[in-house]
Scaffold this motif. Sequence first.
Motif, short mmCIF file in Angstrom:
data_model
loop_
_atom_site.label_atom_id
_atom_site.label_comp_id
_atom_site.label_asym_id
_atom_site.label_seq_id
_atom_site.Cartn_x
_atom_site.Cartn_y
_atom_site.Cartn_z
N ARG A 149 41.20 42.80 43.63
CA ARG A 149 40.31 43.21 42.56
C ARG A 149 39.06 42.35 42.75
O ARG A 149 38.02 42.85 42.41
CB ARG A 149 40.98 42.05 41.29
CG ARG A 149 40.40 42.38 40.13
CD ARG A 149 41.06 41.93 38.75
NE ARG A 149 42.63 41.96 38.99
CZ ARG A 149 43.39 41.23 38.57
NH1 ARG A 149 42.98 39.88 38.36
NH2 ARG A 149 44.77 41.34 38.69
N ARG A 150 38.92 41.20 43.63
CA ARG A 150 37.64 40.48 43.91
C ARG A 150 36.85 41.42 44.91
O ARG A 150 35.69 41.47 44.67
CB ARG A 150 37.95 39.22 44.37
CG ARG A 150 38.15 38.08 43.76
CD ARG A 150 38.23 36.82 44.28
NE ARG A 150 39.15 36.70 45.43
CZ ARG A 150 40.30 36.18 45.55
NH1 ARG A 150 40.81 35.57 44.56
NH2 ARG A 150 40.99 36.11 46.73
N GLU A 151 37.56 41.88 45.74
CA GLU A 151 36.75 42.81 46.81
C GLU A 151 36.09 44.13 45.83
O GLU A 151 34.99 44.34 46.34
CB GLU A 151 37.87 43.47 47.92
CG GLU A 151 38.12 42.37 48.95
CD GLU A 151 39.09 43.00 49.80
OE1 GLU A 151 39.48 44.14 49.72
OE2 GLU A 151 39.60 42.18 50.46
N LYS A 152 36.81 44.67 44.96
CA LYS A 152 36.40 45.79 44.06
C LYS A 152 35.39 45.27 43.43
O LYS A 152 34.19 45.93 43.35
CB LYS A 152 37.28 46.22 43.38
CG LYS A 152 38.50 47.32 44.12
CD LYS A 152 39.42 47.83 43.27
CE LYS A 152 40.41 48.65 43.82
NZ LYS A 152 41.49 49.35 42.99
N LYS A 153 35.35 44.26 43.06
CA LYS A 153 34.27 43.83 41.91
C LYS A 153 32.96 43.50 42.94
O LYS A 153 31.85 43.74 42.41
CB LYS A 153 34.67 42.45 41.29
CG LYS A 153 33.68 41.90 40.21
CD LYS A 153 34.31 40.75 39.33
CE LYS A 153 33.60 40.36 38.34
NZ LYS A 153 34.03 39.15 37.65
N LYS A 154 33.18 42.79 44.02
CA LYS A 154 32.17 42.67 44.86
C LYS A 154 31.43 43.98 45.44
O LYS A 154 30.04 43.76 45.46
CB LYS A 154 32.45 41.61 46.40
CG LYS A 154 31.58 41.39 46.88
CD LYS A 154 32.14 40.38 48.24
CE LYS A 154 31.10 40.20 49.13
NZ LYS A 154 31.64 39.18 50.41
N GLU A 155 32.00 44.84 45.75
CA GLU A 155 31.58 46.27 46.12
C GLU A 155 30.72 46.84 45.13
O GLU A 155 29.71 47.47 45.15
CB GLU A 155 32.86 47.26 46.71
CG GLU A 155 33.50 46.76 47.95
CD GLU A 155 34.64 47.69 48.08
OE1 GLU A 155 34.88 48.65 47.65
OE2 GLU A 155 35.16 47.40 49.24
N LYS A 156 31.21 46.78 43.96
CA LYS A 156 30.70 47.17 42.70
C LYS A 156 29.29 46.61 42.38
O LYS A 156 28.18 47.12 42.09
CB LYS A 156 31.48 47.43 41.46
CG LYS A 156 30.96 47.84 40.18
CD LYS A 156 32.04 47.79 38.85
CE LYS A 156 31.44 48.22 37.67
NZ LYS A 156 32.29 48.17 36.79
N LYS A 157 29.50 45.28 42.43
CA LYS A 157 28.10 44.46 42.46
C LYS A 157 26.97 44.84 43.59
O LYS A 157 25.94 44.89 43.16
CB LYS A 157 28.51 43.03 42.39
CG LYS A 157 27.30 42.01 42.05
CD LYS A 157 27.96 40.62 41.82
CE LYS A 157 26.86 39.68 41.49
NZ LYS A 157 27.17 38.25 41.58
N GLU A 158 27.46 44.88 44.74
CA GLU A 158 26.62 45.14 45.81
C GLU A 158 25.86 46.60 45.44
O GLU A 158 24.78 46.89 45.73
CB GLU A 158 27.51 45.32 47.24
CG GLU A 158 27.74 43.94 47.58
CD GLU A 158 28.67 43.87 48.78
OE1 GLU A 158 28.99 44.97 49.34
OE2 GLU A 158 28.61 42.61 49.50
N LYS A 159 26.79 47.42 45.09
CA LYS A 159 26.16 48.95 44.81
C LYS A 159 25.13 48.75 43.71
O LYS A 159 24.18 49.39 43.84
CB LYS A 159 27.44 49.82 44.51
CG LYS A 159 28.10 50.15 45.49
CD LYS A 159 28.99 51.33 44.88
CE LYS A 159 30.10 51.88 46.15
NZ LYS A 159 30.96 52.89 45.63
N ALA A 160 25.43 47.76 42.77
CA ALA A 160 24.48 47.71 41.51
C ALA A 160 23.02 47.09 42.06
O ALA A 160 21.96 47.25 41.59
CB ALA A 160 24.93 47.13 40.35
N VAL A 161 23.23 46.11 42.98
CA VAL A 161 21.92 45.23 43.45
C VAL A 161 21.33 46.16 44.53
O VAL A 161 19.91 45.97 44.38
CB VAL A 161 22.40 43.96 43.97
CG1 VAL A 161 21.26 43.23 45.00
CG2 VAL A 161 23.35 43.13 43.04
#
Length: 87
Positions: free
Chosen positions: A52-64
């Motif tokens: 879940r943390r990895e998915k959240k981190k990937e999603k955040k990186e895509k948004a940034v």
Amino acid sequence: MSMRVERASLDQVRERFEVLKKRKDLGSFTEQDLDDRILKQQQEEEERKRIRREKKKEKKEKAVEEPEIDPDVAALMGFGGFGSSKK
């Protein structure tokens, strides 16, 4: 399907306790088994949290990530980028 629950009699409850006692005496339930099950469950929960943390981190990186800006268009418009100064 009925949502009614059959009410257990005293004899049924005593019988169930005897079955569970016999199962415990035979070794079906041991503290080691319980400890192993708890440890396995904790490991599975940690794995789910990690994913879940990895998915959240990937999603955040895509948004940034800032989109590619054509330098000619940016110069024509008079600024260096569409992003804000905050990061």
